[in-house]
Design a protein around this motif. Structure first.
Motif, PDB file in Angstrom:
ATOM      1  N   GLU A 179      -6.128   3.399 -19.053  1.00 16.84           N
ATOM      2  CA  GLU A 179      -5.594   3.238 -17.706  1.00 16.84           C
ATOM      3  C   GLU A 179      -5.827   4.550 -16.966  1.00 16.84           C
ATOM      4  N   MET A 180      -6.300   4.457 -15.711  1.00 14.97           N
ATOM      5  CA  MET A 180      -6.636   5.646 -14.944  1.00 14.97           C
ATOM      6  C   MET A 180      -6.186   5.475 -13.504  1.00 14.97           C
ATOM      7  N   THR A 181      -5.932   6.606 -12.836  1.00 16.66           N
ATOM      8  CA  THR A 181      -5.526   6.579 -11.431  1.00 16.66           C
ATOM      9  C   THR A 181      -6.266   7.650 -10.649  1.00 16.66           C
ATOM     10  N   LEU A 182      -6.326   7.439  -9.339  1.00 13.83           N
ATOM     11  CA  LEU A 182      -6.954   8.392  -8.425  1.00 13.83           C
ATOM     12  C   LEU A 182      -6.089   8.474  -7.188  1.00 13.83           C
ATOM     13  N   ASP A 183      -5.684   9.677  -6.816  1.00 14.23           N
ATOM     14  CA  ASP A 183      -4.921   9.907  -5.592  1.00 14.23           C
ATOM     15  C   ASP A 183      -5.886   9.904  -4.416  1.00 14.23           C
ATOM     16  N   LEU A 184      -5.629   9.072  -3.417  1.00 13.91           N
ATOM     17  CA  LEU A 184      -6.510   8.983  -2.241  1.00 13.91           C
ATOM     18  C   LEU A 184      -6.107   9.922  -1.122  1.00 13.91           C
ATOM     19  N   LEU A 185      -4.989  10.613  -1.277  1.00 15.56           N
ATOM     20  CA  LEU A 185      -4.498  11.462  -0.200  1.00 15.56           C
ATOM     21  C   LEU A 185      -5.029  12.888  -0.277  1.00 15.56           C
TER      22      LEU A 185
ATOM     23  N   LEU B 150      -6.901   1.602 -12.324  1.00 20.58           N
ATOM     24  CA  LEU B 150      -7.846   0.738 -13.012  1.00 20.58           C
ATOM     25  C   LEU B 150      -7.563   0.732 -14.496  1.00 20.58           C
ATOM     26  N   MET B 151      -8.098  -0.278 -15.149  1.00 18.43           N
ATOM     27  CA  MET B 151      -8.135  -0.342 -16.604  1.00 18.43           C
ATOM     28  C   MET B 151      -9.594  -0.228 -16.980  1.00 18.43           C
ATOM     29  N   SER B 152      -9.952   0.862 -17.611  1.00 16.37           N
ATOM     30  CA  SER B 152     -11.345   1.089 -17.969  1.00 16.37           C
ATOM     31  C   SER B 152     -11.612   0.707 -19.415  1.00 16.37           C
ATOM     32  N   THR B 153     -12.733   0.035 -19.631  1.00 17.52           N
ATOM     33  CA  THR B 153     -13.251  -0.073 -20.979  1.00 17.52           C
ATOM     34  C   THR B 153     -13.946   1.257 -21.272  1.00 17.52           C
ATOM     35  N   LEU B 154     -14.255   1.503 -22.517  1.00 21.11           N
ATOM     36  CA  LEU B 154     -14.805   2.816 -22.889  1.00 21.11           C
ATOM     37  C   LEU B 154     -16.120   3.166 -22.190  1.00 21.11           C
ATOM     38  N   PRO B 155     -17.038   2.211 -21.934  1.00 25.37           N
ATOM     39  CA  PRO B 155     -18.273   2.602 -21.246  1.00 25.37           C
ATOM     40  C   PRO B 155     -18.048   3.187 -19.852  1.00 25.37           C
ATOM     41  N   GLY B 156     -16.953   2.833 -19.183  1.00 23.71           N
ATOM     42  CA  GLY B 156     -16.710   3.303 -17.824  1.00 23.71           C
ATOM     43  C   GLY B 156     -15.980   4.618 -17.706  1.00 23.71           C
ATOM     44  N   VAL B 157     -15.347   5.077 -18.783  1.00 23.46           N
ATOM     45  CA  VAL B 157     -14.503   6.270 -18.702  1.00 23.46           C
ATOM     46  C   VAL B 157     -15.248   7.495 -18.158  1.00 23.46           C
ATOM     47  N   PRO B 158     -16.457   7.819 -18.637  1.00 23.08           N
ATOM     48  CA  PRO B 158     -17.145   9.005 -18.094  1.00 23.08           C
ATOM     49  C   PRO B 158     -17.377   8.925 -16.578  1.00 23.08           C
TER      50      PRO B 158
ATOM     51  N   PRO C 147       0.801  -1.229   0.000  1.00 25.35           N
ATOM     52  CA  PRO C 147       0.000   0.000   0.000  1.00 25.35           C
ATOM     53  C   PRO C 147       0.834   1.280   0.000  1.00 25.35           C
ATOM     54  N   ALA C 148       2.062   1.210   0.487  1.00 26.77           N
ATOM     55  CA  ALA C 148       2.903   2.408   0.542  1.00 26.77           C
ATOM     56  C   ALA C 148       3.471   2.782  -0.826  1.00 26.77           C
ATOM     57  N   THR C 149       3.569   1.792  -1.733  1.00 26.12           N
ATOM     58  CA  THR C 149       4.234   2.078  -3.017  1.00 26.12           C
ATOM     59  C   THR C 149       3.406   1.699  -4.241  1.00 26.12           C
ATOM     60  N   GLU C 150       2.315   0.969  -4.064  1.00 26.28           N
ATOM     61  CA  GLU C 150       1.525   0.511  -5.202  1.00 26.28           C
ATOM     62  C   GLU C 150       0.058   0.892  -5.013  1.00 26.28           C
ATOM     63  N   PRO C 151      -0.635   1.179  -6.113  1.00 28.24           N
ATOM     64  CA  PRO C 151      -2.061   1.494  -5.997  1.00 28.24           C
ATOM     65  C   PRO C 151      -2.914   0.244  -5.851  1.00 28.24           C
ATOM     66  N   ALA C 152      -3.998   0.357  -5.099  1.00 27.08           N
ATOM     67  CA  ALA C 152      -5.022  -0.684  -5.089  1.00 27.08           C
ATOM     68  C   ALA C 152      -5.692  -0.666  -6.456  1.00 27.08           C
ATOM     69  N   ARG C 153      -6.313  -1.744  -6.822  1.00 27.21           N
ATOM     70  CA  ARG C 153      -6.941  -1.877  -8.147  1.00 27.21           C
ATOM     71  C   ARG C 153      -8.461  -1.814  -8.028  1.00 27.21           C
ATOM     72  N   VAL C 154      -9.092  -0.974  -8.822  1.00 30.83           N
ATOM     73  CA  VAL C 154     -10.552  -0.994  -8.939  1.00 30.83           C
ATOM     74  C   VAL C 154     -10.863  -2.052  -9.982  1.00 30.83           C
ATOM     75  N   ARG C 155     -11.835  -2.905  -9.664  1.00 26.07           N
ATOM     76  CA  ARG C 155     -12.076  -4.070 -10.529  1.00 26.07           C
ATOM     77  C   ARG C 155     -13.569  -4.302 -10.760  1.00 26.07           C
ATOM     78  N   ALA C 156     -13.866  -4.760 -11.953  1.00 25.69           N
ATOM     79  CA  ALA C 156     -15.154  -5.366 -12.306  1.00 25.69           C
ATOM     80  C   ALA C 156     -16.375  -4.539 -11.909  1.00 25.69           C
ATOM     81  N   MET C 157     -16.421  -3.308 -12.382  1.00 27.44           N
ATOM     82  CA  MET C 157     -17.560  -2.429 -12.136  1.00 27.44           C
ATOM     83  C   MET C 157     -18.592  -2.644 -13.249  1.00 27.44           C
ATOM     84  N   PHE C 158     -19.809  -2.972 -12.865  1.00 30.98           N
ATOM     85  CA  PHE C 158     -20.893  -3.167 -13.822  1.00 30.98           C
ATOM     86  C   PHE C 158     -22.182  -2.644 -13.219  1.00 30.98           C
TER      87      PHE C 158
END
Length: 179
Positions: A172-178, A137-145, A94-105
């Motif tokens: 590929e997308m990222t979000l800073d949690l801090l 995360l890796m987003s498919t196009l429907p999830g980008v918006p 957790p100190a050096t790598e991002p958690a992964r958002v997965r399988a949003m439907f």
């Protein structure tokens, strides 16, 4: 009536799979060719039980059916359908790598109601509580918006190779949690 977001259980797997396939069948053809959408519906809609067992996968129900699902992972696998790599199950630092958002439907008739946003909020809070500083995360196009509206930034555009050789445009997308 929609139930509040809750952690998924192994007994939810059939309903999650049904939702994933229905969502992909309705939404992917709006962004991809029929051949790409069919391949994505086959390879990107298999529930990952590891997420459920890790207590990092969420669902929304309405009328006894799961209408939205998604989660986060503390493991290295970035997305379902990416094939199997020897380090997919490796626990992330957790100190050096991002958690992964997965399988949003979200079921097509339940989109634009804040369900995915509630799941993303639960993911961000839980990952932050476990010490993660960012999400990826890796987003498919429907999830980008959705992800952009939530605050994710585009890292790069790429293609997502599927096991049958079909490639999908992905982001590929990222979000800073801090912040």
């Amino acid at each position: 009536m929609v139930c509040a977001v809750r952690l998924a259980t192994v007994s939810d797997v059939p309903g999650i799979g049904t939702l994933m396939r229905a969502s992909a069948a309705e939404l992917f053809p709006l962004f991809y060719t029929a051949h790409q959408a069919a391949s994505a519906a086959l390879y990107l809609t298999e529930p990952d039980v590891t997420l459920i067992e890790d207590g990092t996968y969420y669902v929304h129900e309405a009328g006894g059916a799961i209408v939205a699902c998604g989660g986060w992972s503390k493991r290295n696998k970035l997305y379902t359908g990416s094939g199997t790599r020897s380090d997919d199950g490796r626990v992330l630092d957790p100190a050096t790598e991002p958690a992964r958002v997965r399988a949003m439907f979200v079921r097509h008739d339940w989109t634009r109601r804040g369900l995915a946003r509630a799941i993303l909020s639960a993911c961000a809070e839980a990952a932050r509580d476990e010490g993660f500083r960012s999400l990826a995360l890796m987003s498919t196009l429907p999830g980008v918006p959705l992800y952009r509206a939530f605050g994710f930034s585009e890292t790069r555009r790429t293609t997502v190779p599927l096991p049958d050789g079909v490639e999908l445009d992905g982001v590929e997308m990222t979000l800073d949690l801090l912040t």
